[in-house]
Design a protein around this motif. Sequence first.
Motif, mmCIF file in Angstrom:
data_model
loop_
_atom_site.group_PDB
_atom_site.id
_atom_site.type_symbol
_atom_site.label_atom_id
_atom_site.label_comp_id
_atom_site.label_asym_id
_atom_site.label_seq_id
_atom_site.Cartn_x
_atom_site.Cartn_y
_atom_site.Cartn_z
ATOM 1 N N VAL A 270 -1.603 8.269 10.428
ATOM 2 C CA VAL A 270 -0.359 8.920 10.021
ATOM 3 C C VAL A 270 0.076 9.830 11.163
ATOM 4 N N HIS A 271 1.278 9.643 11.672
ATOM 5 C CA HIS A 271 1.730 10.413 12.822
ATOM 6 C C HIS A 271 1.785 11.905 12.472
ATOM 7 N N TYR A 272 1.305 12.736 13.392
ATOM 8 C CA TYR A 272 1.153 14.159 13.097
ATOM 9 C C TYR A 272 2.487 14.838 12.809
ATOM 10 N N SER B 120 0.854 -1.187 0.000
ATOM 11 C CA SER B 120 0.000 0.000 0.000
ATOM 12 C C SER B 120 0.885 1.230 0.000
ATOM 13 N N LEU B 121 0.483 2.248 -0.775
ATOM 14 C CA LEU B 121 1.236 3.505 -0.791
ATOM 15 C C LEU B 121 0.887 4.389 0.402
ATOM 16 N N HIS B 122 -0.180 4.063 1.110
ATOM 17 C CA HIS B 122 -0.579 4.887 2.253
ATOM 18 C C HIS B 122 0.326 4.577 3.442
ATOM 19 N N THR B 123 0.922 5.619 4.018
ATOM 20 C CA THR B 123 1.902 5.393 5.077
ATOM 21 C C THR B 123 1.275 4.901 6.386
ATOM 22 N N GLY B 124 -0.047 5.004 6.503
ATOM 23 C CA GLY B 124 -0.707 4.493 7.702
ATOM 24 C C GLY B 124 -1.293 3.110 7.529
#
Length: 445
Positions: free
Chosen positions: A298-300, A17-21
Amino acid sequence: MADPKHLHLTAFMRPVSLHTGAWRYPGSYPDANFNLKHLISFIQKLEAAKFDAFFMADHLAVLNMPVEALKRSQTTTSFEPFTLLSALSQVTSRIGLAATASTTYDEPYHIARRFASLDHLSEGRAAWNIVTTGNPESSKNFSQDEHMQHGDRYKRAREAYDIVTGLWDSFADDAFIRDQETGTYLDPTKMHYLDHKGPEFSVRGPLNIARPVQGWPVIVQAGQSEPGRQLAAETAEAVFCSPRDINAAKELYADIKGRTKAAGRNPEHLKILPAAMFIIGDSKEDAQAKRLKLDSLVHYDSAIASLSIVLGTDASGFDPDAPLPTDLPPTNASITARQGAEKLAAAENLTVRQLAQRFGGYSGLAFVGEPGAIAEEMKTWLEEQACDGFTVVFPYLPQGLDDVTQRLVPELQSLGIFRKEYEGKTLREHLGLPRPGNRFFEKAA
């Protein structure tokens, strides 16, 4: 009456997945990039859903990002594509196997040999994604202090393409006689020495492997720059691209197809497959809630850094739980990027935190909703000549993949725009592409 057009679907699977979360989403496999059993289950589900291909991008360096962002991202590391696809070729029988190989940091002979091998191993399912490697950090892994300039990379890629395809034509299809009685294994009159000498490469040939099953593995090109569009028009049979919406997609589609015709090629023999993430729910509201949940992972700290780049100003001092300020200071960065962020924040009523997490997670094209509505939207893209299909990005795995294969694909099939069975065995047959003739041997198929 002409047959209706059908969508082509490839699955973007490196990283999964390209989504970092994605790796933090409830029920997801956090080790999916490096777990062969999971990857086998993914590709077999995709094949059961009749996807055209399993597509692996690649990086030749750890992505250049701040260490605080790097330590939270699963998107920078994964298996080497050829090793994995060779293994996956043995547990599948129809789905295409597409891999990236860089013309900037690899030799054409290596590329030709590996893809010919994969095409034989898979009985005609290989595809080469030509890339020029944009990450400047890669040069330091290949004994080069300076990264090659953009224009020079594309000149090198064009020459490499000519060499690789020429090497694939080293032997006529019937060159290998293998006559046990006479002891003749190879007809040397059906072997060609390339003897290429150019600005970047000197390659004698021939390739030390029989001509690929498909003649040439399918040629994929990724890139939307001016040189990228022209390279696609001259060489590609599928284009992996990233338009932001249907209007941008239609412009890209018309431009590349027009260039293809101008290059003397049949535009129908080039398939344009925009990348898009699909988040499927029982309703649009349910799917939107899933996206917000995904983005929230996703970390802020890394998310706000991404938003600051997009806005062209330091956003770390903004109230994270308030709307985006309307009095942003002037910027020398991309005005288009900033306006896109402002428009998105207003359209979806996002807070600074939510907007930052969107850009820190995945900010590309996305279809979010219930499967029937998404299928209708995909049909519109197809009918309005915005695409020939899609490169599917999954929001999380395995659930996101299951949602597409088990819920979305049946809707596409019911609309009559996606296959229920494979019509052939090779990737060229899946995509409706001809088998290239051999440029050196007239009688070759």
